[in-house]
Design an enzyme around this catalytic site. Structure first.
Site, PDB file in Angstrom:
ATOM      1  N   ASP A 115      20.762  39.920  17.186  1.00  0.00           N
ATOM      2  CA  ASP A 115      20.703  41.315  17.621  1.00  0.00           C
ATOM      3  C   ASP A 115      21.317  42.321  16.665  1.00  0.00           C
ATOM      4  O   ASP A 115      21.534  43.475  17.030  1.00  0.00           O
ATOM      5  CB  ASP A 115      21.349  41.453  18.992  1.00  0.00           C
ATOM      6  CG  ASP A 115      20.420  40.965  20.088  1.00  0.00           C
ATOM      7  OD1 ASP A 115      19.236  41.316  20.055  1.00  0.00           O
ATOM      8  OD2 ASP A 115      20.892  40.228  20.975  1.00  0.00           O
ATOM      9  N   ASP A 174      12.515  39.562  22.670  1.00  0.00           N
ATOM     10  CA  ASP A 174      13.353  40.689  22.259  1.00  0.00           C
ATOM     11  C   ASP A 174      13.505  40.759  20.741  1.00  0.00           C
ATOM     12  O   ASP A 174      13.694  41.842  20.168  1.00  0.00           O
ATOM     13  CB  ASP A 174      14.756  40.571  22.863  1.00  0.00           C
ATOM     14  CG  ASP A 174      14.804  40.102  24.295  1.00  0.00           C
ATOM     15  OD1 ASP A 174      13.974  39.251  24.677  1.00  0.00           O
ATOM     16  OD2 ASP A 174      15.689  40.542  25.037  1.00  0.00           O
ATOM     17  N   ARG A 246      10.707  43.875  31.080  1.00  0.00           N
ATOM     18  CA  ARG A 246      11.244  44.345  29.799  1.00  0.00           C
ATOM     19  C   ARG A 246      10.760  43.475  28.647  1.00  0.00           C
ATOM     20  O   ARG A 246      10.610  43.946  27.519  1.00  0.00           O
ATOM     21  CB  ARG A 246      12.772  44.431  29.828  1.00  0.00           C
ATOM     22  CG  ARG A 246      13.298  45.282  28.668  1.00  0.00           C
ATOM     23  CD  ARG A 246      14.763  45.673  28.814  1.00  0.00           C
ATOM     24  NE  ARG A 246      15.668  44.547  28.799  1.00  0.00           N
ATOM     25  CZ  ARG A 246      16.312  44.073  29.866  1.00  0.00           C
ATOM     26  NH1 ARG A 246      16.142  44.608  31.053  1.00  0.00           N
ATOM     27  NH2 ARG A 246      17.133  43.047  29.747  1.00  0.00           N
ATOM     28  N   TRP A 250       9.272  44.846  25.192  1.00  0.00           N
ATOM     29  CA  TRP A 250       9.710  44.478  23.838  1.00  0.00           C
ATOM     30  C   TRP A 250       8.516  44.071  22.979  1.00  0.00           C
ATOM     31  O   TRP A 250       8.413  44.442  21.807  1.00  0.00           O
ATOM     32  CB  TRP A 250      10.694  43.322  23.886  1.00  0.00           C
ATOM     33  CG  TRP A 250      12.039  43.498  24.509  1.00  0.00           C
ATOM     34  CD1 TRP A 250      12.704  42.578  25.270  1.00  0.00           C
ATOM     35  CD2 TRP A 250      12.939  44.623  24.415  1.00  0.00           C
ATOM     36  NE1 TRP A 250      13.943  43.056  25.658  1.00  0.00           N
ATOM     37  CE2 TRP A 250      14.118  44.299  25.132  1.00  0.00           C
ATOM     38  CE3 TRP A 250      12.855  45.873  23.784  1.00  0.00           C
ATOM     39  CZ2 TRP A 250      15.202  45.174  25.254  1.00  0.00           C
ATOM     40  CZ3 TRP A 250      13.940  46.750  23.911  1.00  0.00           C
ATOM     41  CH2 TRP A 250      15.076  46.410  24.627  1.00  0.00           C
TER      42      TRP A 250
END
Length: 395
Positions: A115, A174, A246, A250
């Protein structure tokens, strides 16, 4: 024939008039929400500890949760501050944005998970885009090189999370978002290898993450040596074969962004396919703010996920720029509905939510974590959607 022609002109003029009126209303909404965001974040900055970043606000507990900078959402607060500053030129917001970058800067060396893109590009990327300060660019380029340390050549992908009892080498949808850091760096002073890694990852994800209908799994687990798929799961969704909202957002954003950098038609085609799945799904509510999972068993009583809507709205506005006129109009219209809905029904009360902008997001419902709360990344992508609408649609 003459009467038909005249009627057509009148209809066309009426359409233009209504469109102009809608655009005027949207301009006013954006201006109002930019000012609201500045007011809220001046409150938020008073509530957040100096050594942490705001993560969420839980209205049930009236509690603001802050995180250390090694938490994956740490870059969204400074990133949102920069977006608010760009919109308002508020000096207090600028001062806080600069101060928070100092706190975030050591993350350029972070290798604990994938991330670093969220952490650094959302914060320093926006800062550099606005200021052109070379110090910020240096942090971005360093972070991009750091991100490659998690790349596994046998998988042709960046490993998202570390090995655990549940996963060997998981890649989550993600992770598509973090490829922007690599693509941008490759084109702004970094090595070409950064873009090659990003595109290898996007290709691997395209091959293994998606179902025939355009929906995606959350996580795919790999053998690092051979790249063989060990299993496919939806860790944060209702079930492995469900469409976690979600996660779909993404994917939509990620492949639209990858097309921006590469102009590869397969990325654009995938973005359109994901958009079609989302926008045509029978369980998408009329206000276009999705339930936390498209297959949640308690729809219509299931929680909404405003963070997913914010990401979707921003992504659709970009996808519209690469689409034919019919698709473009449809994507802009759907993004506008999402923005209007979030502004009208999912926005904090003035002075509420400890300073967050939006309410009713869902982080990890199966884990009973962050359900019906304000989330930092919902605010970030909402502000980005407002900026994109203003710059691309109202230009």
């Amino acid at each position: 024939m003459k009467r038909f022609f005249q009627s057509g002109i009148v209809a066309g003029l009426m359409c233009c008039f209504l469109n102009a009126g809608a655009q005027k209303d949207m301009r006013a909404l954006i201006r109002k929400d930019e000012a609201f965001a500045a007011s809220q974040y001046k409150l938020l900055m008073k509530n957040v500890p100096a050594d942490k970043m705001p993560q969420n606000y839980d209205p049930a507990k009236d509690q603001l949760v802050a995180s250390a900078t090694d938490w994956w959402t740490s870059g969204f607060y400074p990133g949102t501050l920069w977006l608010i500053y760009k919109a308002t030129k508020d000096p207090q917001i600028l001062a806080e944005a600069k101060k928070r970058l100092v706190l975030e800067e050591p993350i350029q060396y972070y290798t604990g998970n994938h991330d670093i893109g969220f952490m650094i590009f959302c914060s320093f990327g926006n800062a550099y885009a606005i200021t052109k300060d070379p110090r910020y660019k240096k942090v971005i380029l360093t972070a991009a090189e750091t991100a490659t340390k998690r790349y596994k050549p046998g998988m042709k992908a960046i490993q998202s999370w570390n090995k655990s009892k549940k996963f060997n080498a998981p890649v989550i949808i993600d992770n598509m978002m973090n490829l922007e850091l690599l693509e941008w760096a490759s084109r702004n002073g970094g090595s070409k290898r950064l873009a090659e890694i990003a595109e290898n990852h996007a290709n691997t994800t395209l091959k293994n993450h998606f179902r025939p209908d355009g929906s995606s799994y959350h996580a795919v687990d790999y053998d690092t040596a051979t790249g063989a798929v060990l299993k496919k799961v939806t860790h944060q969704g209702y079930a492995d074969e469900s469409a976690w909202a979600r996660g779909q957002a993404w994917g939509l954003y990620g492949y639209t962004m990858m097309y921006r950098f590469t102009k590869k038609p397969e990325y654009l085609a995938q973005a359109h396919k994901i958009a079609a799945f989302i926008l045509n799904h029978p369980n998408l509510p009329k206000d276009k703010v999705p339930y936390w999972d498209f297959n949640a068993p308690d729809i219509p009583d299931a929680p909404r996920d405003v963070s997913a809507a914010a990401v979707m709205a921003s992504a659709l506005l970009e996808l519209a720029q690469y689409s034919n006129q019919k698709q473009k109009a449809a994507y802009i219209a759907d993004a506008a509905i999402m923005i209007r809905s979030m502004s009208a029904r999912y926005k904090s009360q003035p002075g509420g939510s400890k300073g967050f902008i939006l309410t009713q997001s869902v982080g990890h419902l199966p884990g009973k974590s962050e359900v019906n709360v304000s989330l930092s990344y919902a605010d970030y992508y909402y502000m980005e959607a407002l900026e994109r609408y203003k710059e691309w649609i109202l230009k």
